[in-house]
Design an enzyme around this catalytic site. Structure first.
Site, short mmCIF file in Angstrom:
data_model
loop_
_atom_site.label_atom_id
_atom_site.label_comp_id
_atom_site.label_asym_id
_atom_site.label_seq_id
_atom_site.Cartn_x
_atom_site.Cartn_y
_atom_site.Cartn_z
N GLU A 188 -12.25 16.63 3.98
CA GLU A 188 -12.55 15.56 4.94
C GLU A 188 -12.86 16.02 6.36
O GLU A 188 -12.11 15.73 7.29
CB GLU A 188 -11.37 14.57 4.97
CG GLU A 188 -11.17 13.88 3.64
CD GLU A 188 -10.23 12.67 3.72
OE1 GLU A 188 -9.47 12.57 4.69
OE2 GLU A 188 -10.28 11.85 2.79
N GLU A 292 -11.29 11.92 -4.03
CA GLU A 292 -10.09 11.13 -3.70
C GLU A 292 -10.44 9.66 -3.77
O GLU A 292 -11.50 9.24 -3.29
CB GLU A 292 -9.58 11.41 -2.28
CG GLU A 292 -8.72 12.61 -2.13
CD GLU A 292 -8.17 12.78 -0.71
OE1 GLU A 292 -7.87 11.77 -0.05
OE2 GLU A 292 -8.06 13.93 -0.28
O1 LIG Z 1 -4.60 13.88 2.45
C1 LIG Z 1 -5.11 12.60 2.19
C2 LIG Z 1 -6.41 12.44 2.93
O2 LIG Z 1 -7.39 13.35 2.41
C3 LIG Z 1 -6.90 10.99 2.94
O3 LIG Z 1 -7.60 10.80 4.13
C4 LIG Z 1 -7.98 9.47 4.47
C5 LIG Z 1 -9.16 9.03 3.63
O4 LIG Z 1 -9.55 7.78 4.01
C6 LIG Z 1 -9.91 7.60 5.38
O5 LIG Z 1 -10.25 6.27 5.56
C7 LIG Z 1 -11.12 5.69 4.60
C8 LIG Z 1 -12.55 6.07 4.91
O6 LIG Z 1 -13.45 5.40 4.01
C9 LIG Z 1 -13.33 3.97 4.04
O7 LIG Z 1 -14.26 3.43 3.10
C10 LIG Z 1 -11.92 3.55 3.65
O8 LIG Z 1 -11.80 2.12 3.70
C11 LIG Z 1 -10.89 4.19 4.59
O9 LIG Z 1 -9.59 3.95 4.09
C12 LIG Z 1 -8.73 7.99 6.27
O10 LIG Z 1 -9.05 7.85 7.65
C13 LIG Z 1 -8.32 9.40 5.94
O11 LIG Z 1 -7.18 9.77 6.68
O12 LIG Z 1 -5.86 10.05 3.00
C14 LIG Z 1 -4.69 10.18 2.28
C15 LIG Z 1 -4.12 11.52 2.61
O13 LIG Z 1 -2.89 11.66 1.96
#
Ligand SMILES: O[C@@H]1[C@@H](O)[C@H](O[C@@H]2CO[C@@H](O[C@@H]3CO[C@@H](O)[C@H](O)[C@H]3O)[C@H](O)[C@H]2O)OC[C@H]1O
Length: 475
Positions: A188, A292
């Site tokens: 990410e 993920e």
């Molecule tokens: O380590 C993990 C980590 O990799 C993961 O990161 C999050 C992933 O989602 C992010 O937001 C999403 C971005 O896409 C949109 O479509 C979604 O609606 C959002 O939820 C978020 O900012 C990251 O931190 O998260 C879980 C960790 O345990």
């Protein structure tokens, strides 16, 4: 056995037959995370504080035993029994390199990673190695273990040089291991310019290929693996590469805009969000891996009698996502395998020494909403609302959306900085104090709470995953 390879839009085996990778991420293990194992802040903070409270030796003992118990033979056997075939292994760079001694490989870093790769191989499970944290932090969130929301990795060439060096070392070590499906060089990224991430991928690609021409690479899109729109022709210089999206649906979280009932409009929204993430690959005939995804779940201690109803909705989101993935023959890795009861396929029982020791502390963490992931801020929202209003009123509207907008809205930014970083930092000592005066044997028992035998199974989730693994099996 030969290496898996990326061929066009597919992952194939030595006979050119398609292999669909279905599995989960081992989050919270070699990269610990706040909501997964129950501590506040970042891993580097709790490691330092635990050493202060119980001394270096006992603290190292705890973390070593934690790593050992977290994934053992029983876990691999159970995982395989569900019909799944791949585990993504996130790890923290600090296991392999000390910030005060850069570019000196710590051989002990391989102890548990090798062990789990081999255990998985023994049970016929592929692994994908995921560098989840990089020096300086490659993204703005807690899981890059940087303790800040500024992703300094993109601003210091030396941080990038160190990761290139680390991947050369890892590639040397794992060259020849065909149970490793590939390398996921950076979790990410959030590069506000969208260009440095491509330059970095080019460098790390060449460095890995010089050592290891065989393993596939899985490259995450920018902005939390959601955006390839700036990648242009970058793929033309890369071979044997799959591109990774992280497909979290808003409907899988407490902040969903509405209850999920699987209406046509809602399904359309779920599909559109997924299609947008993979558009660049689809236009070029490239291979997509969903590294993920997955909802979080309600817990009886917090959501009370609403729990089962909420979780049925979350399972519906899960099924609807899998319907889309199955049609596309998509390889995926759900987040996540094991935790303390929010998202995992298996989770530590409330009766264990760890969960009883931290019962009140975990309730406090929940009340203060200090974990950003799926936070329920209803009990503290009134504290932060005036700050949000201040920014809304005093800052020009066009200046209120700071990168990583639009993924982070104004309230997300305030939540991340004020709760997930600031308030969390004040709770690190309290977390560590729980261990004061514990003997080595007691510390061992606390760590053992994470062993498979101490875990409950999220049967609803596992049944759905198994069902879908079977649906596409044998293709
Ligand atoms: O380590 C993990 C980590 O990799 C993961 O990161 C999050 C992933 O989602 C992010 O937001 C999403 C971005 O896409 C949109 O479509 C979604 O609606 C959002 O939820 C978020 O900012 C990251 O931190 O998260 C879980 C960790 O345990």
């Amino acid at each position: 056995m030969a290496y898996l390879k990326v061929s066009g839009t597919k992952i194939v085996n030595q006979n050119g037959e398609e292999v669909i990778l279905r599995g989960a991420g081992l989050g919270g293990w070699m990269n610990m995370e706040n909501f997964i194992s129950g501590y506040p802040g970042c891993e580097f903070q709790i490691r330092a504080e635990l050493a202060n409270v119980v001394g270096k030796e006992k603290s190292e003992h705890f973390f070593d035993k934690f790593l050992e118990y977290f994934f053992q033979d029983e876990d691999a056997a159970f995982f395989k029994s569900l019909g799944l075939n791949c585990i993504r292994l996130p790890f923290n760079y600090r296991h392999f390199e000390d910030d005060m001694n850069p570019r000196v490989l710590k051989p002990e870093g391989f102890k548990h990673l090798d062990r789990v790769i081999d255990l998985c191989a023994k049970h016929g499970i592929y692994t994908i190695l995921d560098l989840h944290t990089a020096p300086g932090g490659q993204n703005t969130d807690w899981h890059s273990d940087a303790g800040t929301h500024i992703a300094k990795f993109w601003e210091h060439k030396d941080f990038q040089d160190r990761v290139v060096w680390l991947w050369e070392e890892l590639a040397k070590h794992y060259l020849g291991n065909t149970w490793i499906a590939g390398y996921n060089p950076l979790n990410e990224p959030t590069d506000p310019y969208h260009t440095r991430v491509i330059g970095f991928y080019d460098r790390v690609y060449k460095a890995i290929r010089a050592v290891d021409p065989h393993h596939a690479l899985f490259l995450d899109g920018n902005t939390f693996a959601s955006d390839f729109s700036h990648f242009g022709d970058a793929h033309k210089g890369w071979e044997n590469v799959a591109y990774s999206i992280h497909d979290y649906s808003v409907f899988g979280f407490p902040s969903a805009p509405e209850r999920y009932v699987g209406s046509e409009a809602q399904k359309h929204r779920v599909r559109r969000s997924y299609e947008k993430k993979r558009q660049w690959m689809d236009e070029r005939g490239l291979c997509v891996w969903n590294g993920e995804w997955g909802p979080v779940y309600a817990r009886k201690e917090y959501e009370g009698e609403l729990t089962d109803g909420i979780n049925e909705e979350r399972y519906l989101v899960l099924k609807d996502q899998l319907d889309i993935y199955n049609k596309d023959r998509l390889s995926w890795s759900i987040w996540l395998y094991k935790d303390i009861g929010f998202q995992g396929m298996v989770y530590v029982s409330r009766e264990t020494p760890y969960m009883t020791l931290f019962k009140d502390f975990l309730a406090k963490k929940h009340r203060l909403a200090i974990d950003a992931w799926g936070a329920d801020d209803s009990q503290v929202r009134h504290v932060y609302e005036p700050l949000t209003e201040l920014i809304r009123n005093e800052i020009r509207p066009e200046h209120q959306s700071l990168y990583p907008a639009p993924v982070w809205k104004l309230t997300d930014r305030i939540g991340r900085l004020a709760r997930n970083i600031l308030v969390s930092e004040f709770l690190v000592k309290e977390w560590a104090e729980h261990f004061r005066g514990k003997s080595e044997a007691e510390i061992d028992e606390i760590a053992k709470s994470f062993a498979f035998s101490s875990c409950l199974h999220r049967d609803g989730l596992n049944k759905i995953l198994t069902h879908n693994a079977t649906l596409v099996a044998g293709q």
